[in-house]
Design a protein around this motif. Structure first.
Motif, PDB file in Angstrom:
ATOM      1  N   CYS D 326       0.838  -1.204   0.000  1.00  0.00           N
ATOM      2  CA  CYS D 326       0.000   0.000   0.000  1.00  0.00           C
ATOM      3  C   CYS D 326       0.871   1.251   0.000  1.00  0.00           C
ATOM      4  O   CYS D 326       0.574   2.237  -0.679  1.00  0.00           O
ATOM      5  CB  CYS D 326      -0.911   0.036   1.225  1.00  0.00           C
ATOM      6  N   MET D 361       0.708 -18.725  -2.891  1.00  0.00           N
ATOM      7  CA  MET D 361       0.658 -19.857  -3.814  1.00  0.00           C
ATOM      8  C   MET D 361       1.223 -21.127  -3.167  1.00  0.00           C
ATOM      9  O   MET D 361       0.625 -22.190  -3.234  1.00  0.00           O
ATOM     10  CB  MET D 361       1.432 -19.547  -5.105  1.00  0.00           C
ATOM     11  N   LEU D 408      -7.968 -15.951  11.063  1.00  0.00           N
ATOM     12  CA  LEU D 408      -8.723 -14.836  10.494  1.00  0.00           C
ATOM     13  C   LEU D 408      -8.939 -15.029   8.997  1.00  0.00           C
ATOM     14  O   LEU D 408      -9.945 -14.618   8.444  1.00  0.00           O
ATOM     15  CB  LEU D 408      -7.987 -13.516  10.746  1.00  0.00           C
ATOM     16  N   PHE D 409      -7.986 -15.625   8.321  1.00  0.00           N
ATOM     17  CA  PHE D 409      -8.144 -15.915   6.895  1.00  0.00           C
ATOM     18  C   PHE D 409      -7.274 -17.118   6.562  1.00  0.00           C
ATOM     19  O   PHE D 409      -6.282 -17.383   7.246  1.00  0.00           O
ATOM     20  CB  PHE D 409      -7.746 -14.721   6.016  1.00  0.00           C
ATOM     21  N   HIS D 410      -7.674 -17.848   5.531  1.00  0.00           N
ATOM     22  CA  HIS D 410      -6.885 -18.981   5.087  1.00  0.00           C
ATOM     23  C   HIS D 410      -5.994 -18.553   3.933  1.00  0.00           C
ATOM     24  O   HIS D 410      -6.364 -17.674   3.153  1.00  0.00           O
ATOM     25  CB  HIS D 410      -7.811 -20.112   4.638  1.00  0.00           C
ATOM     26  N   ARG D 413      -5.779 -19.518  -2.817  1.00  0.00           N
ATOM     27  CA  ARG D 413      -5.766 -18.694  -4.017  1.00  0.00           C
ATOM     28  C   ARG D 413      -6.906 -17.690  -4.008  1.00  0.00           C
ATOM     29  O   ARG D 413      -6.764 -16.551  -4.441  1.00  0.00           O
ATOM     30  CB  ARG D 413      -5.911 -19.584  -5.248  1.00  0.00           C
ATOM     31  N   ARG D 414      -8.058 -18.111  -3.469  1.00  0.00           N
ATOM     32  CA  ARG D 414      -9.221 -17.227  -3.479  1.00  0.00           C
ATOM     33  C   ARG D 414      -9.007 -16.024  -2.575  1.00  0.00           C
ATOM     34  O   ARG D 414      -9.364 -14.903  -2.932  1.00  0.00           O
ATOM     35  CB  ARG D 414     -10.467 -17.976  -3.029  1.00  0.00           C
ATOM     36  N   PHE D 416      -6.158 -14.785  -1.780  1.00  0.00           N
ATOM     37  CA  PHE D 416      -5.155 -13.959  -2.452  1.00  0.00           C
ATOM     38  C   PHE D 416      -5.821 -13.075  -3.495  1.00  0.00           C
ATOM     39  O   PHE D 416      -5.531 -11.877  -3.588  1.00  0.00           O
ATOM     40  CB  PHE D 416      -4.113 -14.861  -3.117  1.00  0.00           C
ATOM     41  N   PHE D 417      -6.747 -13.672  -4.252  1.00  0.00           N
ATOM     42  CA  PHE D 417      -7.471 -12.906  -5.274  1.00  0.00           C
ATOM     43  C   PHE D 417      -8.263 -11.769  -4.623  1.00  0.00           C
ATOM     44  O   PHE D 417      -8.272 -10.638  -5.109  1.00  0.00           O
ATOM     45  CB  PHE D 417      -8.409 -13.845  -6.037  1.00  0.00           C
ATOM     46  N   THR D 422      -8.922  -6.018  -3.760  1.00  0.00           N
ATOM     47  CA  THR D 422      -9.060  -4.848  -2.895  1.00  0.00           C
ATOM     48  C   THR D 422      -7.944  -3.845  -3.168  1.00  0.00           C
ATOM     49  O   THR D 422      -8.203  -2.641  -3.256  1.00  0.00           O
ATOM     50  CB  THR D 422      -9.041  -5.279  -1.414  1.00  0.00           C
ATOM     51  N   TYR D 425      -8.564  -2.134  -6.501  1.00  0.00           N
ATOM     52  CA  TYR D 425      -9.688  -1.219  -6.357  1.00  0.00           C
ATOM     53  C   TYR D 425      -9.234   0.067  -5.666  1.00  0.00           C
ATOM     54  O   TYR D 425      -9.574   1.180  -6.086  1.00  0.00           O
ATOM     55  CB  TYR D 425     -10.770  -1.918  -5.539  1.00  0.00           C
TER      56      TYR D 425
END
Lengths: 447, 447, 447, 447
Positions: D326, D361, D408-410, D413-414, D416-417, D422, D425
């Motif tokens: 960022c 990955m 909190l998150f796995h 690939r999804r 990461f996408f 975000t 965007y």
């Protein structure tokens, strides 16, 4: 109501021998025909295989240097192979070279003249064209590994007990491809019309004493990057038009190709679902359920094969579509001069949206068709509910079947909705910023 | 505790014959009654079918040209059919024509006079009205294919062993529909009150010597698009009010219709859950579990049928609701003149939000009710845990049951939360931009 | 390695009679004790029930008029009931009245004086306080329906074969509650310190000749809405402080209460997981697996009961936390005057974030604990893999177990991450807008 | 086709004794070798264990004070332990002290000199460095509890019936680590090159009469925080470079470490999938399926162990990567002076993106490899479809296997996408704001 689908066992037993005999005879005939087909290209030609249906498109792709395959018109899928030393590969290389040259030239101009929307989009168009081309060449390398098993499954699924669909695959692909082609041509023509119209207006404004609009001037402006290097003659005019047309074609071909592949696959899953639907209505021996399940595994393995070869193309397709849509959305508030400009802008925006939508809808059909047997299986009567059926039932729901963009996202209706939501939200933000900006401009101009 | 629910087998065996006899007699009576119902419309009228409950709304929709069905008041659902050459279709066509004319007129004005919020929203309102109308006509064409199986399931589920619910479907639908209608009327009345109030203020400010506010003037302004074409008389005043009222009604009717359908479906799933809950408390033969499972499949097939016919209407409903809410949110910071303006603005915003919330909540009830038997099944005692129960258990959790918007999103509480989150986030962004804009204005005005 | 966990059957058979006898004797003793407990409050007091652990908090809540229960200190959960005509209800009503008055007064001031951040947040604080209060009163009405089955499960799970946890529930809840209380008090004290510091600075700047800062002046300013109506005396000072303190307390109590409930539930699921872990290591008869499964169903039903009674409170808690966090984030770039202001601002922001995080983490523990037996079950040896175990295995994975906010979202780590992501993204946007705004201001000031 | 994989039973029976004998002999040999390995470090060294492969990296980490382990080069994983009173711990403490000092100094400067991008990023870099260091020390404390069971599984999976992979784990880890190291060194060198180039330009511009660029001046400017406190000599120059280099190294090492762990785990899951793939092609006794399933449970338990120890490091890695990306994106529109600046900026941005992508990955490979046996199991012939296989099948799909960031998150690939979406965007929003800002600037400058 499905209560009385299983006949009384005695009634069934009576005609058992006759029935079994007839069925065996039929099965033997089918198997023989299948074997003949697998060996004989003439018989294969009679069947509505995917190979036969996709052939014209492979041929077309070869002309534009995208799929360098030999024997592309051959009736036997075994003969369609990638060969390094062939006319097609040569074509592709020349094509990549010319495209690369143009891209470098455009990129140089972009860096020299500073970033602006029009030159930026050209560079992206040509770069993505080359990337797509390279990916299609890589697909061509694996094409024979893909189409041979596919034809194998086609041979299985084009004979009873599988029903043939109402419309043949060939017809479906022909209609889909032709309509996509026409829409693309219209878009390309509108682009030139809009661009020429702009040029004419500019001439009329700047040089009011000129009565005839020079075509050469338009050429010089439109293909400035080419005619700065080479003399102006009809060969290079053709060359300029050809190169521009080809790279526009590549993007459209990629999306069309994904749609065609999806149509081909979903047809097979649909046939599988139809067979299961027919199977639950009558008594089906365990061996047949086993066969159905094995065919389903074959289909899933074909799906995996397609996924491995196509997922990079799917990713590029989605990314480029989103980029071009965003690019159009950015200029949605720009005032245009003439109706032809509006026509081109709105037509190309709607065409882009429609094409993206078509890709997602067709691809999601695969997943939806793969889930169809699930409901049917729940009506299998209790006495037929063997372990085979149970395993088939479990197998259907256990893994996702469908295309994805390198595993990053699946091509489903829900992900399409997510994408559209994000785009609309982005557009709303732009609208808001634009409205505020206009207000600020007014405020500033009042000062 | 559920340990002792299965009686001692001996105790159970003692009254076996008597019990079985009584049950068989009862079952035979039920089946006879069911058959009589299916054939006889008089008996059917006694039952609390969905057809009987939705009838008044179909009737109302026909008046506004939305559902051109013949014999809409008939007691037999078989007779309610779509006919091309009927009074209703004629009505619909006239209606679409008038709506189309008004829409085109508004669109022309929009393009001539430049885009502004008020004319934009009118065009969207009328366009969406026509789109909704066309979709409802398409629903009417498939209505008999939908209501006949539905009544079939109703006949099954209105007799024991299914319990009747506390409130009849008719009563539920009547209360829901009437309250929605009243709220809509109030909103419509507030719109005119707010608009007339604005007009009066304007007159008073501009022409202070006028003592009486002319009603004609208000009409001329409010329905400018109509009275520019036709003379001012009471027929056209009625016409203008009628057309405006109808298109406001259409949007509200669409949402109400989705709610009514959802209430009807969730009631049946609730009954199914109640039967399962009762079944797990006593010994249930395998045949009964089979029956329950078959009824569940029938319900799921009905759900699919509704989904196929309604999912486009659901999508349009959600999109139009979101558009109108966003539109309201955009003007939330605008200073209004009088309390009536504030009353109208906040009432209509809250009403819109409430209506959208009601659609999602009622539709999500279907899904929630469909999952209710899952917990109950886990308390089935081990000796009753047959393959039938197992299959039922598996069947319940395997697929999503509920309405969706063309498969793009499901109507669940979670998607509603997602939608609201996005709207709130958008509003926060607007707030921030607005605050900054005000600061900039101040800064600019100081310069 | 788990290969040799099942003893040789012969070896096992030898001590069979002795073992079974001892176990039966033990079981009988346990059952007797359980029955005695259920009937006798004295014995119940010896157990580490949730009722005993939550009692001090209910008592505290009653003082602030939140949970009007009678016999709140009683040892028997049966006696803790909501009564309309009781001291607690009276207290609650008075409390709601005073709070309502203050809210209306603040709202009136807000509408008169125009919207500004400080008065807005007060109105939201007091309104949400009243809403929370009403929801807690509604919880109190259903409290006996919740705590009696809970105690029932507690009695089951506080005897072998369930292991007791390392720390008793009472201790856990005491530590959690006290630490939350201390942090809240510190936050409240810092608020007054920061506010008083601001007041002092203002006085010193405006009236430099005043040597002593009047406490009365500060009171007059801080509680302007009260002392405009009533005379300034120590009773009303106490009243003002009490009302402010209470409403700050309410928000914190709500979050603490959710955490306490979550700790209580997750402890039970943890015990269940421990029992399953112990069970897979030895031979377990089918009847015991049945018992485990039934206890699990009881736990799930308790979870459902809690969910029905608490989900509205969970929703309000999350919404108010997000609102207050956003509110803090909005003013993060505002320059503050003194270290105490910074201390208060950052402490209260971190405290808010920490509290929200704690709510989500504790609540998500329930779900995580409910999934723990799944891995253990996969190590059950094949000869013990009966239908009961299979059903238990299926039951564990079939439904979501945990708290939710009215079904709109589940309290999991993933949804917490989603919430935090959105907040950070929002903050980044603000940062960007702020940076640009500062640049614009500079640009404007240069003009 | 898989129809004829099970041999005819008679044919199979003929060689039964011979086959079984040979197999038993082989198995006994394998078990003996395994036991020898577990006891003997010499034999263990011959095997391609993860311990042997990760050893050089642990050694490297120890030099930079990150993993204070004793006997890190030992051949036996039992001897690699965390000891409080050891050279490594001492090293770590000194390192944390120096880092802490530098961080505090930078933070002080930040608060004194006001927030600006460059000092902010240094503070974040050093703070995160210390946080990472502390987390790695905590990992080192639990390292022996992690590597001993891992080696246990390695010993099992490095003997038949498990196939060895094409490339040894050691080689894979060596190549991965070295390439990551080289890229990091290049990035670090480019940073100094870009920074020195800036310094030179500044000198040339400000003092045009100076012919030689003083190295000391550059040092004084680059490491201002250090040379303000200590005299300028070669020891402190080394110290300054070392500290800077180390903290850059820490971030990179963290990501590399996650990648290495992922590679190690996914290799084992891949081997498991290969074994299952081989098993379905031939007749496999139930006992072997049981063994496979038990090994799978062992692998899952190892995965859980890794998850418990690493999930905090994964979270910090993702957060810091996103922050630095960022940060880079924020300055993407800033005009830079010289090609070296552009080279550094784009190289470091692409390197960051690539590293983050590699982490996701590689980690997602674990999950993908864990699902591979699912498809193979569906081809198990019906007569081999025992309860063991069924349980294995169920077990594979029941729980998520893979790394996560504190739950909190796995790392898939999804996700990461989602992250990339975000970021893109956000960048688009910045672009839009920047474009508008430029327009405003133009407007203001015209005034």
């Amino acid at each position: 109501m499905r209560h009385a689908v299983v006949k009384h066992p005695f009634e069934w037993d009576r005609n058992l021998f006759t029935l079994l005999k007839a069925r065996r005879r039929q099965q033997r005939a089918t198997v023989e025909k299948k074997w003949r087909c697998a060996g004989n290209a003439e018989d294969l030609e009679q069947l509505d295989t995917f190979h036969r249906a996709i052939r014209p498109y492979l041929c077309l792709a070869q002309v534009f240097g995208m799929m360098p395959l030999t024997n592309v018109l051959s009736r036997s899928p075994h003969l369609v192979k990638f060969q390094l030393r062939s006319c097609g590969t040569c074509f592709s290389l020349i094509f990549l070279l010319l495209g690369g040259l143009k891209t470098m030239r455009l990129a140089t101009k972009l860096f020299q003249g500073g970033l602006n929307a029009k030159s930026m989009i050209s560079v992206v168009l040509f770069t993505s064209g080359i990337v797509i081309c390279v990916n299609f060449i890589s697909l061509a390398r694996g094409w024979s590994r893909l189409i041979v098993p596919w034809t194998g499954i086609d041979i299985i699924m084009l004979f009873p007990p599988y029903e043939t669909m109402k419309y043949s695959l060939r017809r479906k692909l022909l209609i889909t491809g032709c309509s996509m082609g026409c829409l693309t041509l219209l878009e390309h023509w509108l682009y030139y019309a809009s661009s020429y119209s702009n040029f004419r207006i500019q001439i009329v404004h700047c040089q009011p004493n000129i009565t005839q609009i020079p075509f050469k001037g338009y050429m010089m402006k439109e293909f400035a990057d080419i005619f700065e290097m080479v003399p102006y003659n009809s060969i290079f005019i053709f060359y300029a038009f050809f190169l521009n047309g080809t790279f526009t074609f590549i993007c459209n071909f990629m999306d069309t190709f994904i749609i065609l592949i999806s149509v081909g696959l979903s047809q097979r899953f649909q046939q599988m679902a139809n067979r299961v639907l027919n199977a639950v209505k009558r008594y089906v021996p365990d061996a047949e359920w086993h066969e159905i399940r094995m065919h389903h595994i074959l289909l899933c393995e074909l799906m995996d094969l397609v996924e491995v070869n196509m997922s990079n193309i799917v990713l590029i397709s989605c990314l480029s579509n989103i980029y071009f849509i965003c690019n159009k959305l950015l200029t949605i508030f720009t005032k245009l001069h003439y109706p032809i400009n509006y026509a081109y802008f709105w037509y190309s925006l709607l065409y882009l949206l429609g094409r993206t939508c078509a890709v997602f809808m067709c691809a999601s059909k695969i997943h939806e068709a793969s889930l169809l047997p699930l409901r049917a299986l729940s009506t299998v009567p209790s006495n037929c509910w063997t372990e085979e059926v149970q395993r088939f039932n479990h197998q259907l729901g256990s893994q996702y079947i469908g295309l994805s963009g390198l595993g990053l996202f699946h091509l489903t209706r829900r992900s399409f909705f997510g994408m559209i939501t994000t785009l609309v939200y982005y557009e709303f933000m732009l609208l808001q910023l634009d409205a505020k900006s206009n207000k600020d401009d007014l405020a500033n101009s009042c000062v």
